[in-house]
Each structure stands twice: as C-alpha cells, then as structure tokens.
Design an enzyme around this catalytic site. Structure first.
Site, PDB file in Angstrom:
ATOM      1  N   TYR A 115      35.553  42.826  29.679  1.00 29.96           N
ATOM      2  CA  TYR A 115      35.140  41.641  29.284  1.00 29.96           C
ATOM      3  C   TYR A 115      34.058  41.762  28.348  1.00 29.96           C
ATOM      4  O   TYR A 115      34.185  41.066  27.152  1.00 29.96           O
ATOM      5  CB  TYR A 115      34.848  40.479  30.358  1.00 29.96           C
ATOM      6  CG  TYR A 115      36.246  40.502  31.284  1.00 29.96           C
ATOM      7  CD1 TYR A 115      37.164  39.551  30.972  1.00 29.96           C
ATOM      8  CD2 TYR A 115      36.084  41.060  32.467  1.00 29.96           C
ATOM      9  CE1 TYR A 115      38.147  39.366  31.860  1.00 29.96           C
ATOM     10  CE2 TYR A 115      37.445  40.583  33.441  1.00 29.96           C
ATOM     11  CZ  TYR A 115      38.345  39.779  33.054  1.00 29.96           C
ATOM     12  OH  TYR A 115      39.328  39.787  33.793  1.00 29.96           O
ATOM     13  N   HIS A 147      46.460  41.483  31.260  1.00 21.49           N
ATOM     14  CA  HIS A 147      46.278  42.357  32.417  1.00 21.49           C
ATOM     15  C   HIS A 147      45.337  43.782  32.011  1.00 21.49           C
ATOM     16  O   HIS A 147      44.822  44.558  32.847  1.00 21.49           O
ATOM     17  CB  HIS A 147      47.588  42.874  32.866  1.00 21.49           C
ATOM     18  CG  HIS A 147      48.317  43.486  32.053  1.00 21.49           C
ATOM     19  ND1 HIS A 147      49.106  42.966  31.226  1.00 21.49           N
ATOM     20  CD2 HIS A 147      48.779  44.917  31.893  1.00 21.49           C
ATOM     21  CE1 HIS A 147      49.962  43.979  30.464  1.00 21.49           C
ATOM     22  NE2 HIS A 147      49.627  45.034  30.790  1.00 21.49           N
TER      23      HIS A 147
END
Length: 202
Positions: A115, A147
């Site tokens: 992230y 994903h």
C-alpha cells in the site's frame, strides 16, 4: 482496460444498469454489472462493500456487450492464457479512488506492491491508509487487480473478496503454470461442458 483516473466519468447517454451472474467459477459466483457497453462492477459473493442487489438493474444475456467480452477474458485468465484484461470500464468513485483504481491496473501480473509503494507511485507517500481504503472499494475485482496489493511485510492484509480468494489468486499468478485450481474444464456459458454457467438472476 480503460479507466479514467481523474475527474468524473465522461458524459454518456443515460443507460440503466444491467447484470448477469456466473456460477461455477473457480472463485464462486460472480456478478457482472454494466451501464451500456461499459463494465461497472464485478462482485463476488459475501464481498465487503458489495452494493445492494437492487442497484444492479435488470438481468441481461451473457452475450450482450460488455458481458460477452468480460466472460471470454475471465475464461482465458482462469485457464492461465491471459495476464492483462482489456475491457471498457466505467468506475464510479471519488477522484482519489479512481486514481488508485487506475494505478492498480499497472501492477504486472504475478507481482505485488505494498500500500505504501502504491501511495508513492501516486505522489502521496503519506496516504497508504487512504490507498488501502480505496483499494477495498474497488468495484471490479480480478479485472482491476486489487488482490496484488499487500502489506509492507508482504502479508495478505485485507481483501474485499476474502483472504482465501486473495491467497489463491496470487498463488495462481505467481506459479504461472496452467489453469486456476478448479478450472479443469473450458468455462463457456451455454455449453454442456461449461464451467461458467449463467444463473437465473431474474
């Protein structure tokens, strides 16, 4: 794929949403949602942030655009023959969410990013949490590959479709050695040997 990264979606003639449901896929039933000729959603069962069923519109034939192309590409993906989707998408969200979703489409097949790394790519290195929240709101799973985003230590933190599906998708892409587990047959709706079948969504 065509994702508009900033600003609202371009004006388009009013079109009611339609949907079709595929059953028997290796990751369970998938609901595809469209506005006109653009795909706006791909939802799994028990998916977090799944919109109410009544917002998906009327049931449509699987050979209607854009469902036919989406189904064909999903078939090829699960057979291990396709690594990049190329479909018309119209993703509804905030400008930041749309930037994140566009960035997801640049993550190569078989790889992952954190992230934090995705936030840096967007020029917002302190926005890892916001990136994670936007990632979780991705309306077109698998095709827009949320994903492929993992925790800073490589852990499989969060996935709208469930961690088991995320683990299986990543393992399948990383091995690159054939069909997705459970995709033993050619998944073509309407054929007797189909893996994908069209549910009665009326």
């Amino acid at each position: 794929m065509t994702v508009h990264p900033t600003g609202p979606p371009p004006p388009r003639p009013a079109a009611p949403p339609t949907h079709t449901v595929l059953t028997g896929t290796p990751v369970g039933p998938l609901t595809l949602v469209a506005l006109g000729d653009a795909l706006t959603g791909l939802y799994m069962t028990d998916q977090r942030h799944r919109p109410p069923q009544e917002t998906f519109g009327a049931p449509a034939a699987p050979d209607d655009p854009p469902f036919a192309a989406a189904i064909a590409q999903l078939q090829a993906y699960f057979r291990g023959e396709l690594t990049t989707f190329d479909l018309p998408l119209e993703l509804r969200g905030t400008p930041f969410q749309r930037r994140v979703w566009a960035a997801l489409g640049t993550i190569p097949y078989g790889t992952t990013v954190s992230y934090g790394e995705l936030a840096e790519r967007l020029g917002a290195p302190t926005a890892a949490r916001a990136v994670g929240l936007a990632n979780g709101r991705n309306p077109v799973g698998i095709i827009v590959p949320c994903h492929r985003v993992v925790g800073a230590d490589g852990s499989l933190t969060g996935y709208g479709g469930g961690l088991d599906r995320k683990r299986r998708l990543l393992a399948f892409e990383r091995t690159g050695n054939g069909r997705f587990p459970g995709a033993e047959r050619d998944p073509f709706p309407g054929e007797e040997s189909a893996l994908f079948t069209v549910a009665d969504c009326g």
